[in-house]
Scaffold this motif. Sequence first.
Motif, PDB file in Angstrom:
ATOM      1  N   ARG A 144     -30.265  34.974 -46.836  1.00  0.00           N
ATOM      2  CA  ARG A 144     -28.710  34.688 -46.775  1.00  0.00           C
ATOM      3  C   ARG A 144     -28.596  33.650 -45.728  1.00  0.00           C
ATOM      4  O   ARG A 144     -28.504  34.324 -44.104  1.00  0.00           O
ATOM      5  CB  ARG A 144     -27.892  35.327 -46.958  1.00  0.00           C
ATOM      6  N   ALA A 155     -27.399  35.545 -34.648  1.00  0.00           N
ATOM      7  CA  ALA A 155     -27.381  34.613 -35.636  1.00  0.00           C
ATOM      8  C   ALA A 155     -28.401  35.528 -36.639  1.00  0.00           C
ATOM      9  O   ALA A 155     -30.489  35.044 -35.842  1.00  0.00           O
ATOM     10  CB  ALA A 155     -27.753  33.326 -35.897  1.00  0.00           C
ATOM     11  N   ASP A 188     -25.713  32.608 -41.936  1.00  0.00           N
ATOM     12  CA  ASP A 188     -24.356  32.244 -41.898  1.00  0.00           C
ATOM     13  C   ASP A 188     -23.986  31.084 -41.231  1.00  0.00           C
ATOM     14  O   ASP A 188     -24.596  31.201 -39.924  1.00  0.00           O
ATOM     15  CB  ASP A 188     -23.687  33.501 -41.159  1.00  0.00           C
ATOM     16  N   GLU A 200     -30.948  35.918 -40.103  1.00  0.00           N
ATOM     17  CA  GLU A 200     -31.023  35.720 -41.888  1.00  0.00           C
ATOM     18  C   GLU A 200     -30.596  36.926 -42.597  1.00  0.00           C
ATOM     19  O   GLU A 200     -31.638  38.307 -41.755  1.00  0.00           O
ATOM     20  CB  GLU A 200     -32.392  35.095 -41.756  1.00  0.00           C
ATOM     21  N   SER A 240     -21.593  20.803 -48.076  1.00  0.00           N
ATOM     22  CA  SER A 240     -20.593  22.038 -48.443  1.00  0.00           C
ATOM     23  C   SER A 240     -19.457  22.292 -49.451  1.00  0.00           C
ATOM     24  O   SER A 240     -18.942  20.824 -49.390  1.00  0.00           O
ATOM     25  CB  SER A 240     -20.007  22.787 -46.694  1.00  0.00           C
ATOM     26  N   THR A 283     -22.787  31.157 -37.363  1.00  0.00           N
ATOM     27  CA  THR A 283     -23.112  32.171 -36.549  1.00  0.00           C
ATOM     28  C   THR A 283     -24.714  31.186 -35.787  1.00  0.00           C
ATOM     29  O   THR A 283     -24.694  31.263 -34.944  1.00  0.00           O
ATOM     30  CB  THR A 283     -24.028  32.767 -36.851  1.00  0.00           C
ATOM     31  N   TRP A 288     -25.460  25.605 -51.500  1.00  0.00           N
ATOM     32  CA  TRP A 288     -24.158  26.550 -50.628  1.00  0.00           C
ATOM     33  C   TRP A 288     -24.341  27.426 -51.762  1.00  0.00           C
ATOM     34  O   TRP A 288     -24.123  27.532 -52.684  1.00  0.00           O
ATOM     35  CB  TRP A 288     -23.338  25.208 -50.724  1.00  0.00           C
ATOM     36  N   SER A 299     -19.251  28.186 -45.630  1.00  0.00           N
ATOM     37  CA  SER A 299     -20.120  28.464 -45.280  1.00  0.00           C
ATOM     38  C   SER A 299     -21.956  29.713 -44.574  1.00  0.00           C
ATOM     39  O   SER A 299     -22.477  30.013 -43.980  1.00  0.00           O
ATOM     40  CB  SER A 299     -19.282  29.984 -43.957  1.00  0.00           C
ATOM     41  N   THR A 300     -22.058  29.098 -45.994  1.00  0.00           N
ATOM     42  CA  THR A 300     -22.977  30.130 -46.456  1.00  0.00           C
ATOM     43  C   THR A 300     -24.257  29.201 -47.355  1.00  0.00           C
ATOM     44  O   THR A 300     -24.082  28.944 -48.640  1.00  0.00           O
ATOM     45  CB  THR A 300     -22.990  31.820 -46.849  1.00  0.00           C
TER      46      THR A 300
END
Length: 659
Positions: A256, A275, A258, A277, A183, A261, A236, A240-241
């Motif tokens: 996508r 969580a 997160d 998608e 990341s 989460t 990435w 964070s995504t």
Amino acid sequence: MSTAPFGSWDSPITAAHVAAGSEPIQRARFAGEAIWYSQRISDEEGRTGIFVSRTGRFGDGELVLPCGHNARSRVHEYGGGAWEIDGPSGTLYFVNATDQRVHALDTTDPGARPVPLTPATRSTVRYGDLVLSGDRLLAVRESHRAPGEVHRSIVAIETGGPDAGALVTLAEGPHFLAWPRISPDGRHLSFVGWDHPHMPWDETRVYIQELSEGRPVGPAVAIFGRAEESVLQPEWLGSSTLVVSADRTGWWELYRLDVPTFLARCRGEAGARPAEEVPLLSTDGEIGGPLWSLGDRWHLPVEHGNRILAESRYGTSSLVWSDVRTGEHRMIDCGLTSFSIQDYREGTALLVGGSAHRVSGLYTFELASGELSPVALSNARLAHADHYPTAELREFDGVPAVVYPPRSPGFSGPAGEVPPYVAFVHGGPTGQAVPMVSAHHAFFTSRGIGVVDVNYGGSTGYGRAYRNRLRGQWGIVDVQDTVTVLRGLAAAGEADPDRLAISGGSAGGWTVLNALTTTTDFACGASYYGVAELTRFVTETHDFESHYIGTLVGPLPESAEIYEERAPLNRLDALSAPVAVFHGALDTVVPQSQTRRLVAALERLDLPFVAKVYPRESHGFVRPENLIDSLETELGFYGRIMGFDTPGIRRVHLRGRGR
């Protein structure tokens, strides 16, 4: 225009032309102002060289990888991701085929020689899927510790300073690993993993490995993926995504994730948010494909993660430009109908591909202007273009195919005569045939022999349901679909039903042998490094595919009887036509033992055949002399069996009955 029997037309396209034009481009990247790419060099025993084009103009490529070096990884045997370029320093990192070590080459120094970064292991330790992350080079490391014992991990290799060459293991766990990505904030490593008996197009998961100061903290955690779902290529979008491709709808589409989460849910943290998608990009095709080569790309986050460039395929490919923030997307005609996305820079996409009217190669595509420009071509020496056939996308009772009718500016067939046809069956069996400019196919069509590529059940590019048609049915559905296509051509009066041939390599070779032992539709067939039986094959093949037959035919031990029944080797008494077999002595994917057993049985039964084994070839021929010999032998074999002269081709002698 002269009249001559189909199959016997004079043609200027020789097997040497085909071999010289067999120089595929495997990988390309922007670095600084230059374009770097790897390409097979037919004049140098088929080694893979690395080139740089500093202008981006066609023909300006400069070979930078010195003689004696061959950029090829053997991870999973099929390799992939065998090199990476550091633009600022001009340092090229590559895996050398002969020792499987990672080497560094200073390309700014004309006199520099490659320097090994990793230890010598006599190829028992291999590296692939190379990607730079700061001052470290990420790689999938494959260690062969003992016969049948293979271990894989993701490692970081220091590239500079006093610690150059030092390795840190970042993640392990799943038996197979792909797409290592760190990341932007350096806190997480993402990758895809899977285990036997699955293949990456059957079932995979996304893993996250937490990092602290570049070292792993705890074990890697599977955060996304479920049974009967293939998840590919996590990239990435921000710290964070992630964006991933998954086929949970039956089609590979983008989602996508997160990451914090999903990690919180996996840890069972109290109060963690659900969580889920988020669907990001859905098209009329698939954004994904079979991972045979590490490092493959079907989508690419660009413009600081605010846009996505993707390839969507349903039979042929389309370029997609998507806005991550709004979810809007548009299809762009890039002039290529089959391509892979390699890189992107300031409005320019770097694509490897071709079409029915464009030679396969490396192209730049300007998104704003729509300008497509070649950088390097897989057949830069293409000659006699007026002898090349035009590809036709067709469908026969639901089976997609690409038809190449005979074509010559100087010849036509006699009135009332219908041409012979050869069905070429792709390998995999998850491959896909696409319309293309093919010297190989022109070698046949320019002589009056029609060619058809069959996308039988099991092919990719048509969704999971079509891909899964082959489950448990390998050697049945693929044969039936090929027969359907050829019978369709014959019923339309386009192909002579008494002069139909079938040819294929690897998994396609298995289809050839099954077709000749379970049907009477073919006059003859050619199997290149094909599977002939299953019981011993599953113990002799390489680790990557060692459980694949369990999906294609059935798991052991409960399917042991089916393995014996399905094997062409065990029913040669039903062989309906002569067969030609070609194999490389160094093949580790389909070992030469498969052809040895087949030839021994053919000799014992006194059945007609031709057999060629090439001492210095492995799985998929690359040496020009062997490409020439096998192609000329195949054509001469067809002429001998189907009753037409083959001018300029030496007579083929059959072994066994009828020689």
